[in-house]
Design an enzyme around this catalytic site. Structure first.
Site, PDB file in Angstrom:
ATOM      1  CB  ALA A 111      -0.960  -0.148   0.918  1.00  0.00           C
ATOM      2  CE1 TYR A 224      -7.766   0.829  23.363  1.00  0.00           C
ATOM      3  CE2 TYR A 224      -5.568   1.037  23.663  1.00  0.00           C
ATOM      4  CZ  TYR A 224      -6.889   0.527  24.039  1.00  0.00           C
ATOM      5  OH  TYR A 224      -6.476  -0.343  25.025  1.00  0.00           O
ATOM      6  CE1 TYR A 234      -1.334   1.152  20.987  1.00  0.00           C
ATOM      7  CE2 TYR A 234      -2.781   3.443  21.143  1.00  0.00           C
ATOM      8  CZ  TYR A 234      -2.354   2.877  21.016  1.00  0.00           C
ATOM      9  OH  TYR A 234      -2.846   1.605  18.803  1.00  0.00           O
ATOM     10  CE  LYS A 243      -2.176   4.304  15.921  1.00  0.00           C
ATOM     11  NZ  LYS A 243      -2.609   3.658  14.983  1.00  0.00           N
TER      12      LYS A 243
END
Length: 396
Positions: A111, A224, A234, A243
């Site tokens: 991709a 998330y 995270y 993110k």
């Protein structure tokens, strides 16, 4: 060949075609039991072979009757080696779509490359004209910049200082302390290049320039946040920095699409068993506990349930798309319910090797991990001689 699971850490190196097909059929079956989605007509899913990408494609096709184009990496099997689970999932999806009379097409390639984008654009132009929904769900550890050729590798590390907490080996249930050293600045930058919004932007730019993105099109990427318990490894770590970039990209894309009536969103999803989440320290232990609590409360969801809610109650809900204060779509709401997280906080200190089976759903975690690869699936004879070579219909 007789196909058995072979694991190396958090990776399963084999996949079972019949088991993967059964898991896809199960997701399709769920969508068919739900009210129809008044949704998109032509959908492009980038990263369509597993997880949220696959579930979104199933929801769009079998819930809304949409034509779909799925982009994912090719994988070849031999008489002695299996293909990837994503390959088998996609073959099962394409076959089911063919039998249902749905238009569907697979573009197999990296991709991140310009060549894959160009082939996808040509396919859309020839077969669909335009797409009105673009789902971006690419999760990988490495990306090659299509302009410079530079290779970036992502890392899953904290930022600013070491992080110590307990984790679990989900194969044997052993709970132990783990310390992860902080990322360097180059590692942070590399992770943003891989898992941030750069490639999402390039895809939308390519589709717009070619005239195959409808003026009113919506595009969505997944993210998330998670609870305070996992923040350091995270959301406040390298992946969280990526993110943040993804969310900034969503805002930029939204401003670019808005004049034509289009929109761009980040959808914040629930913590689930994926190959990526299995690689993160602490997270498998948290998810094992989360699963038990949410199953007891009757609010547990997998990817397909989350995808249906995203489509039916968010993207195509009557009265507009509900978002939080940062403009994000939230389908992690049930995970972050105060009653759920209070129970997580109460039980977390008591999780040990000896209490795992009692206090958590480690068995369910382990089962779901292997089901990602077509194993531990009811109704499959894993002693049967199985041909690992499977052809994907409608492959371009």
């Amino acid at each position: 060949m007789i196909i058995k699971p072979r694991t190396r850490g958090f990776i399963c190196t084999t996949a079972h075609p019949a088991g993967c097909a059964r898991q896809v059929q199960k997701q399709i079956g769920y969508i068919r039991t739900r009210p129809a989605i008044k949704g998109p007509r032509n959908v492009l899913v980038i990263g369509a072979s597993t997880g949220y990408g696959l579930a979104s494609r199933i929801a769009a096709a079998f819930g809304a009757g949409a034509a779909t184009v799925g982009v994912y990496r090719p994988s070849t099997a031999t008489e002695t080696r299996t293909a990837s689970a994503g390959w088998y999932n996609s073959a099962a999806f394409e076959q089911a779509a063919l039998e249902a009379g749905l238009r569907s097409y697979s573009v197999c390639g990296d991709a991140f490359t310009r060549e894959t984008k160009e082939r996808t654009v040509e396919l859309i132009r020839r077969e669909l004209g335009q797409v009105d929904l673009v789902i971006y769900s690419v999760a990988t550890g490495r990306r090659t910049d299509p302009e410079t050729g530079q290779v970036y590798n992502s890392v899953l590390k904290p930022i600013g200082g070491p992080y110590t907490n307990k984790t679990v080996n989900f194969h044997n249930g052993e709970v132990s302390q783990v310390t992860v050293d902080p990322a360097s600045e180059p590692e942070i930058e590399d992770t943003v290049h891989v898992m941030g919004g750069e490639d999402w932007q390039l895809w939308i730019d390519s589709l717009k320039a070619a005239g195959v993105l409808a003026d009113h099109a919506v595009t969505v990427a997944f993210s998330y946040i998670g609870p305070e318990l996992t923040q350091e490894i995270y959301r406040k770590g390298t992946i969280g920095r990526a993110k943040d970039h993804l969310e900034a990209t969503a805002r930029l894309l939204d401003s670019q699409l808005a004049p034509g009536g289009g929109r761009a969103y980040v959808a914040v999803s629930k913590g689930l068993v994926t190959q990526s989440s299995s690689a993160l320290p602490v997270v498998p232990l948290y998810i094992s506990l989360l699963y038990k609590i949410m199953k007891e409360q009757g609010t547990h969801e997998g990817c397909i349930e989350q995808a249906y809610r995203l489509f039916n109650e968010r993207l195509y809900a009557a009265g507009g798309i509900p978002v939080d204060g940062a403009g994000r779509i939230r389908i992690d709401d049930w995970e972050l319910e105060p009653s759920v997280q209070a129970e997580v906080d109460r039980l977390w200190p008591h999780l040990t090797t000896e209490t795992m089976d009692e206090l958590s759903d480690l068995r369910g975690y382990r089962e779901e991990f292997f089901q990602l690869f077509g194993f531990e699936t009811a109704g499959i004879d894993y002693e049967a001689d199985t041909d690992p070579v499977v052809i994907v219909p409608n492959q371009f």
